[in-house]
Write an enzyme that holds these catalytic residues in place. Structure first.
Site, mmCIF file in Angstrom:
data_model
loop_
_atom_site.group_PDB
_atom_site.id
_atom_site.type_symbol
_atom_site.label_atom_id
_atom_site.label_comp_id
_atom_site.label_asym_id
_atom_site.label_seq_id
_atom_site.Cartn_x
_atom_site.Cartn_y
_atom_site.Cartn_z
ATOM 1 N N CYS B 1 0.444 -1.360 0.399
ATOM 2 C CA CYS B 1 -0.127 0.220 0.097
ATOM 3 C C CYS B 1 0.660 1.533 0.207
ATOM 4 O O CYS B 1 2.074 1.037 0.226
ATOM 5 C CB CYS B 1 -0.497 -0.170 1.718
ATOM 6 S SG CYS B 1 -2.146 -1.666 1.285
ATOM 7 N N THR B 2 -0.003 1.961 -0.547
ATOM 8 C CA THR B 2 0.838 3.548 -0.124
ATOM 9 C C THR B 2 -0.206 4.677 -0.109
ATOM 10 O O THR B 2 -1.459 4.760 -0.554
ATOM 11 C CB THR B 2 1.014 3.736 -1.862
ATOM 12 O OG1 THR B 2 2.233 3.229 -2.494
ATOM 13 C CG2 THR B 2 2.193 5.464 -1.582
ATOM 14 N N ASN B 179 4.993 0.415 3.637
ATOM 15 C CA ASN B 179 4.664 -0.909 4.874
ATOM 16 C C ASN B 179 6.221 -0.911 5.451
ATOM 17 O O ASN B 179 6.548 -1.522 5.881
ATOM 18 C CB ASN B 179 4.816 -1.930 3.682
ATOM 19 C CG ASN B 179 3.088 -1.709 3.184
ATOM 20 O OD1 ASN B 179 3.032 -1.924 2.024
ATOM 21 N ND2 ASN B 179 2.059 -1.911 3.549
ATOM 22 N N ARG B 192 9.291 1.174 -3.117
ATOM 23 C CA ARG B 192 8.214 2.425 -3.684
ATOM 24 C C ARG B 192 8.017 3.867 -2.671
ATOM 25 O O ARG B 192 7.213 4.582 -3.385
ATOM 26 C CB ARG B 192 6.849 1.805 -3.243
ATOM 27 C CG ARG B 192 6.648 0.689 -4.348
ATOM 28 C CD ARG B 192 5.616 -0.480 -3.847
ATOM 29 N NE ARG B 192 5.631 -0.938 -2.253
ATOM 30 C CZ ARG B 192 4.985 -0.922 -1.632
ATOM 31 N NH1 ARG B 192 4.612 0.004 -1.376
ATOM 32 N NH2 ARG B 192 5.431 -1.300 -0.230
#
Lengths: 121, 254
Positions: B1-2, B179, B192
């Site tokens: 997730c971001t 994360n 990311r």
């Protein structure tokens, strides 16, 4: 899979708004005045198939690891449903309502709802 | 997730997130996709929760999942939940719950929805609640409010917050979380946050908007094979836009 494909890392432009034919997300209303067990009934009829598909896939995935894990699935089906009674209100009742309306085992639906915690395993 | 929270040059607050899920739960060799991610996409929906005929709050969820992973209460706050992996993981809390050893701990996504159910909550209350409530599993809570500089990332252990990172500290106009703990380096094979920060800095405060944020969330590897949806939120007005996402090959698997 663990090796990155090294795509060119660029900051995108012009992606918004995306094509609605592939990106559309429907919006529904859930009425909090209804008893928790009834809040998701209408949507349950509409989404029974895709929900059932994901639950069935998870069971298949587990059994592909080892057929011996059938015991774990039996445990989920027979015992995990009881956890719904221990969940804080109104969530346990909402999950029970969805299980009833979709005919999906309550234990499997509880697992789906606590998947975040389980996933840290 | 971001997840990203930030403000534009007028102090207008934004909250955006990519939901990534399905890692290691089966890969479809034919289509180059994670099987669970594919199965989740048809279940994505926006829910408007109403009471007395009035909108109370909005969430993005997968049908059948009653907890909260993305939500906004107009003119009050917004929350997104990102996974956090930690040695003291959720399995300990799960066993404690199942064996009835300790049920004075909250389910990570249910306590988030509790915040929206409670009429007395504002941004500061939500930060405090999500920072201090004992939890079954570690997690990141990303929270935004309707007022300038109301943004926070709460890094949670099971017992309490190990860090509360506030928007505005060190003159930041946005803060982002994937994360990994923000003070540590991410795994080299799963970085990311560097491209996310780079694209946000390139975007700039002046161009902060739904369009700009969606472009950042659509930039690889922020967008990857696990990404099932992007959500864009304006906490002040409660405006929420959700889009199903795909990442055609070539694209990082996670």
């Amino acid at each position: 899979l663990l090796v990155r494909t090294e795509p060119e890392q660029v900051c995108e432009n012009g992606k918004y708004p995306p094509d609605p034919s592939t990106s559309f997300v429907p919006t529904y209303v859930v009425n909090l005045d209804l008893p928790p067990s009834q809040r998701w009934q209408e949507l349950s009829r509409k989404y029974q198939k895709p929900l059932s598909a994901i639950v069935t896939y998870i069971k298949k995935f587990v059994l592909e690891f080892s057929p011996k894990l059938q015991k774990l699935i039996d445990l989920i089906d027979n015992k995990l449903g009881l956890v719904a009674d221990s969940l804080p209100e109104p969530y346990g009742e909402e999950i029970k309502g969805i299980a009833n309306a979709t005919n999906i085992e309550l234990g499997e639906l509880v697992l789906y709802n606590i998947f975040y915690e389980v996933f840290t395993l | 997730c971001t997840s990203i929270v930030g403000e534009d040059s007028n102090g207008k607050m934004y909250h955006a997130r990519n939901l990534d899920f399905g890692l290691f739960l089966g890969w479809d060799l034919k289509n180059d996709t994670w099987i669970i991610s594919e199965l989740l996409r048809p279940l994505i929906m926006n829910i408007n929760y109403t009471k007395g005929g009035e909108l109370k709050y909005k969430t993005v969820t997968f049908f059948g999942f009653v907890g909260l992973i993305t939500g906004v209460k107009p003119n009050a706050f917004s929350v997104s939940v990102n996974e956090r992996f930690n040695a003291n993981g959720g399995y300990i809390g799960l066993f404690e719950w199942f064996l009835n050893i300790n049920r004075k701990q909250a389910w990570t996504t249910l306590v988030a929805r509790d915040c929206f159910e409670n009429d007395d909550m504002d941004f500061n209350h939500v930060v405090k609640t999500l920072a201090n409530t004992p939890l079954i599993a570690p997690v990141y809570y990303i929270i935004a409010g309707p007022v300038k500089q109301q943004g926070a990332i709460v890094t949670r252990d099971r017992a309490k917050a190990v860090d509360v990172w506030l928007l505005g500290s060190n003159n930041t106009w946005f803060i982002a979380e994937t994360n990994y703990d923000h003070w540590k380096n991410p795994l080299i094979i799963d970085d990311r946050i560097t491209p996310c920060n780079r694209c946000m800095n390139k975007l700039g405060k002046e161009k902060m908007s739904f369009e700009g944020l969606f472009n950042v969330l659509s930039s690889k590897p922020v967008l990857n094979k696990l990404t099932v949806y992007s959500a864009l939120i304006e906490p002040k007005t409660g405006r929420l836009e959700t889009y199903i996402q795909y990442c055609p090959t070539p694209c990082d698997p996670f």
